[in-house]
Design a protein around this motif. Structure first.
Motif, short mmCIF file in Angstrom:
data_model
loop_
_atom_site.label_atom_id
_atom_site.label_comp_id
_atom_site.label_asym_id
_atom_site.label_seq_id
_atom_site.Cartn_x
_atom_site.Cartn_y
_atom_site.Cartn_z
N LEU A 268 9.27 4.03 -2.68
CA LEU A 268 8.93 2.63 -2.41
C LEU A 268 8.47 2.45 -0.97
O LEU A 268 7.49 1.74 -0.70
CB LEU A 268 10.14 1.74 -2.70
CG LEU A 268 9.95 0.24 -2.49
CD1 LEU A 268 8.87 -0.30 -3.43
CD2 LEU A 268 11.27 -0.50 -2.72
N VAL A 269 9.17 3.10 -0.03
CA VAL A 269 8.78 3.01 1.38
C VAL A 269 7.38 3.57 1.58
O VAL A 269 6.54 2.96 2.26
CB VAL A 269 9.79 3.78 2.27
CG1 VAL A 269 9.27 3.95 3.69
CG2 VAL A 269 11.13 3.06 2.29
N TYR A 270 7.10 4.73 0.96
CA TYR A 270 5.76 5.32 1.07
C TYR A 270 4.71 4.37 0.48
O TYR A 270 3.65 4.13 1.09
CB TYR A 270 5.71 6.66 0.34
CG TYR A 270 4.33 7.30 0.35
CD1 TYR A 270 3.97 8.21 1.33
CD2 TYR A 270 3.37 6.96 -0.61
CE1 TYR A 270 2.71 8.77 1.37
CE2 TYR A 270 2.10 7.51 -0.59
CZ TYR A 270 1.78 8.42 0.40
OH TYR A 270 0.51 8.96 0.44
N THR A 271 5.00 3.84 -0.70
CA THR A 271 4.03 2.97 -1.39
C THR A 271 3.73 1.72 -0.58
O THR A 271 2.56 1.33 -0.41
CB THR A 271 4.57 2.60 -2.78
OG1 THR A 271 4.81 3.79 -3.54
CG2 THR A 271 3.57 1.72 -3.53
N LEU A 272 4.77 1.06 -0.06
CA LEU A 272 4.58 -0.15 0.73
C LEU A 272 3.80 0.15 2.01
O LEU A 272 2.92 -0.62 2.41
CB LEU A 272 5.93 -0.78 1.07
CG LEU A 272 6.71 -1.38 -0.10
CD1 LEU A 272 8.07 -1.87 0.36
CD2 LEU A 272 5.91 -2.53 -0.74
N THR A 273 4.11 1.29 2.65
CA THR A 273 3.39 1.67 3.88
C THR A 273 1.91 1.86 3.61
O THR A 273 1.05 1.43 4.41
CB THR A 273 3.98 2.97 4.46
OG1 THR A 273 5.38 2.79 4.69
CG2 THR A 273 3.30 3.36 5.76
N ASN A 274 1.58 2.46 2.47
CA ASN A 274 0.18 2.74 2.16
C ASN A 274 -0.55 1.54 1.59
O ASN A 274 -1.77 1.40 1.78
CB ASN A 274 0.09 3.94 1.23
CG ASN A 274 0.25 5.26 1.96
OD1 ASN A 274 -0.70 5.86 2.41
ND2 ASN A 274 1.50 5.69 2.11
N LEU A 275 0.17 0.67 0.89
CA LEU A 275 -0.46 -0.58 0.44
C LEU A 275 -0.80 -1.45 1.64
O LEU A 275 -1.85 -2.08 1.69
CB LEU A 275 0.49 -1.33 -0.49
CG LEU A 275 0.63 -0.78 -1.92
CD1 LEU A 275 1.70 -1.54 -2.68
CD2 LEU A 275 -0.71 -0.86 -2.66
N THR A 276 0.09 -1.48 2.63
CA THR A 276 -0.14 -2.26 3.84
C THR A 276 -1.25 -1.67 4.68
O THR A 276 -2.10 -2.39 5.23
CB THR A 276 1.15 -2.34 4.67
OG1 THR A 276 2.20 -2.87 3.86
CG2 THR A 276 0.95 -3.24 5.89
N GLY A 277 -1.25 -0.31 4.79
CA GLY A 277 -2.22 0.34 5.67
C GLY A 277 -3.49 0.78 4.99
O GLY A 277 -4.38 1.36 5.64
N GLY A 278 -3.61 0.55 3.68
CA GLY A 278 -4.82 0.93 2.97
C GLY A 278 -4.96 2.43 2.75
O GLY A 278 -6.07 2.96 2.69
#
Length: 472
Positions: free
Chosen positions: A124-134
């Motif tokens: 979840l942390v990875y996914t949120l980081t990449n959704l935020t950062g594109g």
């Protein structure tokens, strides 16, 4: 009258403690070799005079092309040698299910929930980081794995006296973690399937199972069969390490009358040194060789994919495992062992953020075809694991004096029976042995006391005679 609340991370049974100690001893040695291999890979790949030779050896191809096995050395290490690692993981899982902590659903709830949360939160942390950062979501599974050998090597290096209950918790966590990592690899990193090869692998596994049930013995039967199953699994498109897991799960890990150890435990005892001492270090040698220049490490914190891996390993693992453990205790009305504090659980959860071996493997699978991003993600795995190890070292050292006290209490054997006293407190024979020991000590002290008293009386008598002579 209600039953007393169940204790979380309480004292292990003596057989379980013995098994855990033996397993962790081998893993610790393997972990030290893993550390050495990782450092050697980094030096080999980053020293300018050596870099080209590292690339040449890693990408050197060998194997029968006609069988679809003309692979690079790096590929052989990832798909071939790690099958041995996952074979041992399969045996460990089977043993836990039939004779270990996972046999009892109530006891299994804690490590299973903790491991699941310890995989879900980093993802979840990875996914949120990449959704935020594109960034790319392809690497969501990279920070979900825990490397037990690397974690134990850190414990060995820092010299902590971690109690056996916490070590067992870490080992069981890693076993469950490996199971779900295997499922992730099988489900999410299998693209095109060759059903003929997969069917052949299934037939091979069926033959393997029948031979085991018939009691057929001899490595010369099983090793060639295992190689055939592995080759067919590799050519099927399913990751070849799945073959190792499947064969490990087929071994019998329960003892029968007249057996001291089950066949699974016996084979694990033989194969574990090969896995921990050769297979995993060689995989590390050909997977950890990435650029670690200042610029490359700085880029880890500027790209969403690599930042997500670091945050997932360092923060996601710690919060996931600790949160899962606390919630399990909370909702099952269990209480933490009187000898431990929740800070100890958090320290072990932080240590589980070391995700070296399987994280590197999943990183290669997730970004296959993008060599640059693969290397950057590998650098992120190394940095995240190092950061988690450093934080865990600080947290564990703060409680090391208490751990040493608990460890010494677990090891104390005053009656010299070969069994720690803490496991014999309910045995009348133990107390009779201790009474005899103290009686012998008391008799010896009485004898010494009488001797000293006699010596003192002699000195007094002698002194009085000398005084009388002086007066005369």
């Amino acid at each position: 009258m209600s039953a007393p609340p169940r204790k979380v991370l309480g004292r292990l049974s003596l057989p379980e403690r013995t098994f855990v100690a033996d397993a962790l001893r081998t893993e610790t040695v393997g972990g030290v070799l893993l550390l050495i291999a990782a450092v050697a890979a980094l030096i080999w790949a980053n020293v300018p005079a050596l870099h080209s030779s590292y690339e040449s050896v890693s990408h050197y191809h060998l194997g029968p092309a006609a069988l679809g096995l003309d692979l690079s050395i790096e590929h052989w290490a990832a798909d071939g040698l790690l099958a041995i690692f996952f074979f041992v993981a399969g045996i460990e899982l089977k043993r836990e299910l039939v004779a270990g902590d996972l046999k009892d659903p109530k006891a299994a709830a804690l490590p299973v929930v903790a491991a699941l949360c310890g995989m879900a939160v980093p993802a979840l942390v990875y996914t949120l980081t990449n959704l935020t950062g594109g960034g790319s979501l392809a690497g969501w599974a990279v920070p979900t794995a825990t490397d037990i050998a690397f974690a134990l090597a850190v414990l060995a290096v820092i010299g902590t006296w971690l109690p056996s209950a916490l070590r067992a918790f870490l080992l069981t966590l890693a076993v469950v973690d490996d199971l779900f990592a295997i499922l992730i690899i099988a489900v999410f990193f299998t693209a095109d399937i060759d059903f003929a090869a997969l069917g052949g692998a299934a037939v091979g596994l069926a033959v393997f199972w029948v031979l085991l049930r018939k009691g057929v013995r001899g490595w010369y039967v099983y090793v060639p069969l295992a190689l055939v199953i592995w080759a067919l699994m590799y050519n099927s498109g399913v990751h070849a390490t799945i073959a190792g897991v499947a064969m490990g799960l087929m071994l019998r890990c329960s003892t029968r009358e007249g057996e001291k150890h089950s066949p699974g435990e016996h084979i694990e005892h033989l194969v574990r040194p090969l896995s921990a001492g050769l297979a995993v270090p060689l995989f590390a040698l050909f997977s950890a060789g990435v650029s670690v220049s200042g610029g490359a490490l700085g880029d880890v914190f500027t790209q969403p994919e690599t930042l997500g891996v670091v945050l997932g390993l360092v923060a996601g693992k710690a919060l996931g495992i600790f949160g899962g453990t606390w919630l399990t205790a909370r909702f099952t009305r269990a209480s933490l062992s009187d000898d431990l504090a929740w800070a100890d659980v958090f320290a072990v959860a932080t240590l589980a953020g070391i995700g070296f071996t399987v994280s590197l493997l999943i990183g290669e699978l997730a970004f296959d075809g993008d060599a640059t991003l693969t290397d950057e993600v590998k650098a992120a795995v190394l940095l995240g694991s190092l950061t988690a190890a450093t934080l865990a070292t600080v947290l564990l050292k703060l409680r090391n004096a208490e751990y040493r006290r608990l460890y010494e209490a677990e090891e104390r054997d005053e009656d010299h029976s070969g069994i720690p006293d803490i496991y014999e407190e309910d045995d009348p024979a133990y107390h009779l042995r201790m009474a005899a020991i103290y009686e012998r000590k008391a008799a010896e002290h009485r004898r010494i006391a009488e001797l000293k008293s006699a010596e003192r009386l002699a000195e007094v008598a002698g002194g009085a005679g000398e005084e009388d002579d002086r007066r005369a």
